[in-house]
Enzyme design. Structure first.
Site, short mmCIF file in Angstrom:
data_model
loop_
_atom_site.label_atom_id
_atom_site.label_comp_id
_atom_site.label_asym_id
_atom_site.label_seq_id
_atom_site.Cartn_x
_atom_site.Cartn_y
_atom_site.Cartn_z
N LYS A 87 0.83 -1.21 0.00
CA LYS A 87 0.00 0.00 0.00
C LYS A 87 0.87 1.27 0.00
O LYS A 87 2.09 1.21 0.24
CB LYS A 87 -0.95 -0.05 1.21
CG LYS A 87 -1.96 -1.21 1.15
CD LYS A 87 -2.97 -1.14 2.29
CE LYS A 87 -3.97 -2.28 2.23
NZ LYS A 87 -5.02 -2.19 3.28
N TYR B 249 -12.26 -2.47 -3.87
CA TYR B 249 -12.79 -2.65 -2.52
C TYR B 249 -14.32 -2.57 -2.49
O TYR B 249 -14.91 -2.25 -1.45
CB TYR B 249 -12.19 -1.61 -1.58
CG TYR B 249 -10.81 -1.99 -1.04
CD1 TYR B 249 -10.64 -3.15 -0.27
CD2 TYR B 249 -9.70 -1.19 -1.25
CE1 TYR B 249 -9.40 -3.50 0.24
CE2 TYR B 249 -8.44 -1.53 -0.74
CZ TYR B 249 -8.30 -2.69 0.01
OH TYR B 249 -7.08 -3.04 0.54
N PHE C 147 -15.82 2.89 6.87
CA PHE C 147 -14.43 3.26 6.57
C PHE C 147 -14.14 3.30 5.07
O PHE C 147 -13.01 3.57 4.67
CB PHE C 147 -13.45 2.30 7.27
CG PHE C 147 -13.64 0.84 6.92
CD1 PHE C 147 -13.12 0.31 5.75
CD2 PHE C 147 -14.32 -0.02 7.78
CE1 PHE C 147 -13.29 -1.03 5.43
CE2 PHE C 147 -14.50 -1.36 7.45
CZ PHE C 147 -13.97 -1.86 6.28
N ARG D 54 -1.40 -14.24 4.29
CA ARG D 54 -2.15 -13.60 5.40
C ARG D 54 -1.36 -13.75 6.72
O ARG D 54 -1.36 -12.84 7.53
CB ARG D 54 -3.54 -14.22 5.55
CG ARG D 54 -4.43 -14.09 4.32
CD ARG D 54 -5.09 -12.76 4.14
NE ARG D 54 -5.96 -12.36 5.23
CZ ARG D 54 -6.76 -11.27 5.18
NH1 ARG D 54 -6.78 -10.51 4.09
NH2 ARG D 54 -7.50 -10.95 6.19
N ASN E 47 -2.02 0.38 6.69
CA ASN E 47 -1.57 -0.91 7.24
C ASN E 47 -0.71 -1.74 6.28
O ASN E 47 -0.69 -2.97 6.34
CB ASN E 47 -2.75 -1.70 7.82
CG ASN E 47 -3.76 -2.12 6.77
OD1 ASN E 47 -3.62 -1.78 5.60
ND2 ASN E 47 -4.76 -2.86 7.20
N HIS F 209 -2.06 -5.46 1.45
CA HIS F 209 -3.33 -6.16 1.23
C HIS F 209 -3.01 -7.58 0.80
O HIS F 209 -2.03 -7.81 0.10
CB HIS F 209 -4.15 -5.49 0.11
CG HIS F 209 -5.23 -6.38 -0.43
ND1 HIS F 209 -6.44 -6.49 0.17
CD2 HIS F 209 -5.23 -7.26 -1.47
CE1 HIS F 209 -7.17 -7.39 -0.50
NE2 HIS F 209 -6.46 -7.87 -1.49
N GLU G 288 -9.34 -10.99 -7.77
CA GLU G 288 -8.43 -9.87 -7.56
C GLU G 288 -7.22 -9.93 -8.50
O GLU G 288 -6.75 -8.90 -8.98
CB GLU G 288 -7.96 -9.84 -6.10
CG GLU G 288 -9.09 -9.44 -5.14
CD GLU G 288 -8.66 -9.36 -3.70
OE1 GLU G 288 -9.46 -8.86 -2.88
OE2 GLU G 288 -7.52 -9.77 -3.37
P1 RTP Z 1 -6.98 -6.00 3.15
O1 RTP Z 1 -8.29 -6.37 2.48
O2 RTP Z 1 -6.53 -4.60 2.81
O3 RTP Z 1 -5.93 -7.03 2.90
O4 RTP Z 1 -7.17 -6.01 4.72
P2 RTP Z 1 -7.94 -7.07 5.61
O5 RTP Z 1 -8.47 -8.19 4.75
O6 RTP Z 1 -7.03 -7.43 6.74
O7 RTP Z 1 -9.14 -6.21 6.17
P3 RTP Z 1 -10.58 -5.93 5.52
O8 RTP Z 1 -11.60 -6.27 6.54
O9 RTP Z 1 -10.70 -6.57 4.17
O10 RTP Z 1 -10.58 -4.35 5.35
C1 RTP Z 1 -9.97 -3.72 4.24
C2 RTP Z 1 -9.17 -2.53 4.72
O11 RTP Z 1 -10.07 -1.55 5.24
C3 RTP Z 1 -9.48 -0.90 6.35
N1 RTP Z 1 -10.31 -1.08 7.53
N2 RTP Z 1 -10.56 -0.11 8.36
N3 RTP Z 1 -11.53 1.43 10.54
C4 RTP Z 1 -11.85 0.15 10.45
O12 RTP Z 1 -12.56 -0.39 11.26
C5 RTP Z 1 -11.34 -0.61 9.31
N4 RTP Z 1 -11.59 -1.87 9.08
C6 RTP Z 1 -10.92 -2.17 7.93
C7 RTP Z 1 -8.13 -1.50 6.59
O13 RTP Z 1 -7.14 -0.68 6.02
C8 RTP Z 1 -8.20 -2.84 5.87
O14 RTP Z 1 -6.94 -3.24 5.41
MG MG Z 2 -9.61 -7.87 3.02
#
Ligand code: RTP
Ligand code: MG
Length: 141
Positions: free
Chosen positions: A11, A51, A59, A87, A114, A117, A128
């Site tokens: 990112k 997304y 968010f 992961r 963070n 991804h 994806e």
């Molecule tokens: P990613 O898709 O980016 O790999 O991250 P992830 O699976 O660990 O998390 P996901 O639930 O898919 O959320 C995508 C991205 O959204 C942001 N996020 N912010 N403020 C919040 O509660 C919140 N929750 C998620 C994070 O940047 C996350 O990577």
């Molecule tokens: Mg995710």
């Protein structure tokens, strides 16, 4: 163990920190091969589309703004259990919860910024990878 492919994005925060190489080294040491890669400044439309599953989440706006705040490094990774393995390397979404030694524990600043991804399942990984790479851009190795 299944040979899988997954989509990874370094990112804008991690690209700005100049740690692409350090993150690639972690993939390689874990047995994940980079089979396609490109650096790209995402358009708003590309980030929103990528997304789209999060469109209704509070968010979403911040996530899209962050993802277009600078270039990202996008790669397809291949290896045994590549989806789960990536992961594990990434660590928890919120770096405060990420296990020591994970990419997010070491390079991420916040739940928004963070660092990386990674696809969260086989169907997501397929979609994806196709979102960013043509079949011809994926190396066989
Ligand atoms: P990613 O898709 O980016 O790999 O991250 P992830 O699976 O660990 O998390 P996901 O639930 O898919 O959320 C995508 C991205 O959204 C942001 N996020 N912010 N403020 C919040 O509660 C919140 N929750 C998620 C994070 O940047 C996350 O990577
Ligand atoms: Mg995710």
């Amino acid at each position: 163990m299944a040979l899988e492919r997954t989509l990874s994005i370094i990112k804008p925060d991690a690209v700005a920190k100049n740690v692409i190489g350090e993150i690639y080294t972690r993939f390689e040491k874990a047995g994940l091969k980079i089979v396609a890669a490109k650096m790209k400044q995402l358009t708003r439309e590309e980030a929103e589309g990528f997304y789209a599953v999060h469109r209704e989440r509070p968010f979403f706006g911040a996530l899209v703004e962050f993802m277009i705040s600078g270039p990202v490094m996008i790669q397809a990774l291949e290896g045994d259990d590549a989806i789960a393995r990536n992961r594990e390397l990434m660590g928890a979404t919120n770096p405060k919860d990420a296990a020591p030694g994970t990419i997010r524990a070491d390079f991420a600043d916040s739940i928004d910024a963070n660092a990386v991804h990674g696809s969260d399942g086989p169907e997501t990984a397929k979609n994806e990878i196709a979102y960013f790479f043509t079949e011809a851009e994926l190396a066989s190795r």
